[in-house]
Design an enzyme around this catalytic site. Structure first.
Site, mmCIF file in Angstrom:
data_model
loop_
_atom_site.group_PDB
_atom_site.id
_atom_site.type_symbol
_atom_site.label_atom_id
_atom_site.label_comp_id
_atom_site.label_asym_id
_atom_site.label_seq_id
_atom_site.Cartn_x
_atom_site.Cartn_y
_atom_site.Cartn_z
ATOM 1 N N ARG A 28 -5.828 -26.770 8.511
ATOM 2 C CA ARG A 28 -5.491 -27.010 9.734
ATOM 3 C C ARG A 28 -4.783 -28.480 9.710
ATOM 4 O O ARG A 28 -3.860 -28.693 9.780
ATOM 5 C CB ARG A 28 -6.412 -26.650 10.622
ATOM 6 C CG ARG A 28 -6.196 -26.948 12.397
ATOM 7 C CD ARG A 28 -6.051 -28.322 12.866
ATOM 8 N NE ARG A 28 -7.401 -29.061 12.825
ATOM 9 C CZ ARG A 28 -7.268 -30.473 12.914
ATOM 10 N NH1 ARG A 28 -6.156 -31.137 13.236
ATOM 11 N NH2 ARG A 28 -8.483 -30.947 12.554
ATOM 12 N N ASP A 29 -5.713 -29.431 9.608
ATOM 13 C CA ASP A 29 -5.515 -30.794 9.516
ATOM 14 C C ASP A 29 -4.319 -31.260 8.161
ATOM 15 O O ASP A 29 -3.631 -31.900 8.358
ATOM 16 C CB ASP A 29 -6.656 -31.676 9.357
ATOM 17 C CG ASP A 29 -6.396 -33.102 9.557
ATOM 18 O OD1 ASP A 29 -5.393 -33.590 9.982
ATOM 19 O OD2 ASP A 29 -7.440 -34.160 9.379
ATOM 20 N N HIS A 221 -15.315 -37.815 8.878
ATOM 21 C CA HIS A 221 -14.053 -37.445 8.743
ATOM 22 C C HIS A 221 -13.357 -38.494 8.179
ATOM 23 O O HIS A 221 -12.498 -39.316 9.180
ATOM 24 C CB HIS A 221 -13.395 -36.735 9.989
ATOM 25 C CG HIS A 221 -11.934 -36.185 9.781
ATOM 26 N ND1 HIS A 221 -11.760 -34.658 9.825
ATOM 27 C CD2 HIS A 221 -10.770 -36.669 9.712
ATOM 28 C CE1 HIS A 221 -10.408 -34.566 9.733
ATOM 29 N NE2 HIS A 221 -9.898 -35.566 9.551
ATOM 30 N N CYS A 254 -1.984 -38.620 8.345
ATOM 31 C CA CYS A 254 -1.810 -38.974 9.941
ATOM 32 C C CYS A 254 -0.289 -39.386 9.948
ATOM 33 O O CYS A 254 0.062 -40.341 9.132
ATOM 34 C CB CYS A 254 -2.679 -39.870 10.386
ATOM 35 S SG CYS A 254 -2.378 -40.640 12.060
#
Lengths: 313, 313
Positions: A28-29, A221, A254
């Protein structure tokens, strides 16, 4: 020479947990930031292989609007393909009630909402203030809990924010408490841009404890943008944390951070935990082989140092 | 956005030293493994820039026979070019009495000998048994000490060996003590293939203390092959270690390890120490600029995550 079978040598350290639950976020991430479209069949095989390597929690996908995260637009197609996976939690990201409806319709039993500790990231990522986003999550969490669905609350930008700089600990604690007050079963404290250091981690954890959020509801995280993810994890384990998010092969990153380096690599984490004698249930060789296989599918090498070292023959 | 000026946020942790001395090894341990010839002028500028960034110990070169380390064959040409560097220690590697003669003739005031904790690496790297290599170092250290020259004793393969696997702690302690008994002023414990984990580090340090080797004579030297270098460093700091070896930009790599990943990157280390409020005297921006400049000279990017993140504009 198969280093992974004989090394690292197991030598426990004092005052660390006996077992750690790894919350695997690669599918997912990790994949949500891929530039190329990953076929649904590859995602399904990836998740099956992750589960087979011994991971007990594998975050599967996101029920966010396809317009915002086109990489995970196939959630409806993907999730049912995982129905044969037994005994492994498969949480999914759910931004709002519409996403919850979609997830519940497919039988999801664990969801996650995604909050922000800073106003700038809330505005950019959620198009809302922090408090407006909490209000958006409120019915999502309430309905999930009424349905006995497990809820994780992600909290991003817990240590630094690319626009706001350092994020005050009390600001993080306020939003963390609010997420728990909504009814979240666990928190995941995100260092979204990878700037945290060990004292900052331990101070935030201690403040959360002071304010009534117990360590056993907290996961960490970390992103490895500045190479700090594993030492921050060690600091968290020393505080008593037993849930650690990581991404197979170090997938992800990110889009708001300055470089492409991603999540803490699960293999680098497992190497440390294995050396410390901390149980994870993960077979490092099987996991590494999975990341090497996925790297082939994606057409570029894994950023995980452990994956690279173990796959040089 | 210049993240390095505002982040990491400084939040001290408990029971860590107030100051750490970084022993910079990039110009020696880093460059000795380069495939292409680095011009002497580039090396000299590199060392000048490292010193100007605030590093107080910059290992300069090696007086090993040019046949064995052709990359550092220009030691006689390089070392005099560093004479204008003031207030910065410039140790040099010296394998034997011939090397010591060469170093002393040029005015070196700090030397290092390079021992092995394992027989296989001693045979391959020094063409001797461990005890034969200690016998070779004996007159080197004795003559250096008689001349008031500071002596560092490197000890490689302290945690694992690519041929022998895990290395027993008592075996490392024996050779470490022997090096100190020869008269070394300090030890550098090398994880040459990067397999160590935090409990192993702390156990070795505690055993050395038990056997009479005090922490303030011990430096740690971690490689990042499996991504473990910084968390192992944190474990060493927690034990009280205040000397940490690192390599600007993460240069280097052991030719006997399975992958090309090198030493702990000095920038990744400085990021953590700065976040912890531990003094190093190093200007992270100046150091990063130096590593970016050297990467341009070498024609490939730095493996340091901090260098990569800070140099993305």
């Amino acid at each position: 020479m198969t280093t992974s079978r004989t090394l690292p040598m197991t030598v426990p350290a004092q005052d660390l947990p006996a077992r750690v639950r790894i919350h695997e976020v690669g599918a997912r991430d990790g994949l949500q930031n891929e530039k190329t479209v990953v076929p649904t069949g590859v995602k399904a095989e990836f998740i099956h292989r992750l589960a087979a390597s011994g991971l007990t929690t594998v975050e599967a996908t996101s029920f966010v609007h396809p317009k915002w995260v086109p990489q995970l637009a196939d959630a409806e197609d993907l999730f049912p393909r995982l129905a044969d996976i037994d005994g492994v939690a498969l949480p999914v990201l759910v931004p709002n009630e519409r996403g919850l409806d979609r997830a519940l319709a497919l039988g999801a039993r664990r969801i996650a909402v995604f909050g922000s500790a800073t106003e700038t990231f809330a505005a950019r990522n959620l198009n809302r203030t922090v408090d407006e986003s909490l209000a958006m999550f409120e019915p999502v969490v309430a309905r999930a809990k009424a349905d006995k669905v497990h809820v994780r609350g992600y909290l991003s930008m817990c240590f630094g924010d690319p626009w706001e700089g350092p994020v005050p600990v009390h600001q993080v604690v306020r939003v963390a408490k609010a997420l728990m007050d909504l009814g979240c079963d666990e928190l995941s404290l995100g260092d979204t841009i990878g700037v945290a250091t060990p004292g900052h981690v331990q101070t935030l954890l201690a403040e959360l404890n002071e304010e009534g959020v117990p360590t056993d509801t907290i996961g960490v995280h970390f992103h490895d943008t500045y190479g700090q993810a594993l030492s921050n994890t060690l600091a968290a384990l020393q505080h008593g944390v037993t849930t650690v998010d990581a991404s197979a092969g170090g997938l992800g990153g990110c889009p708001y951070a300055k470089s492409a380096t991603g999540n803490l690599a699960t293999e680098d984490l497992v190497w440390m935990l294995q050396g410390l004698g901390i149980e994870t249930g993960v077979d490092l060789d099987a996991l590494t082989a999975t990341s090497v296989w996925l790297a082939d599918q994606l057409g570029r090498p894994s950023p995980s140092r452990t994956v690279r070292a173990l796959s040089v023959r």
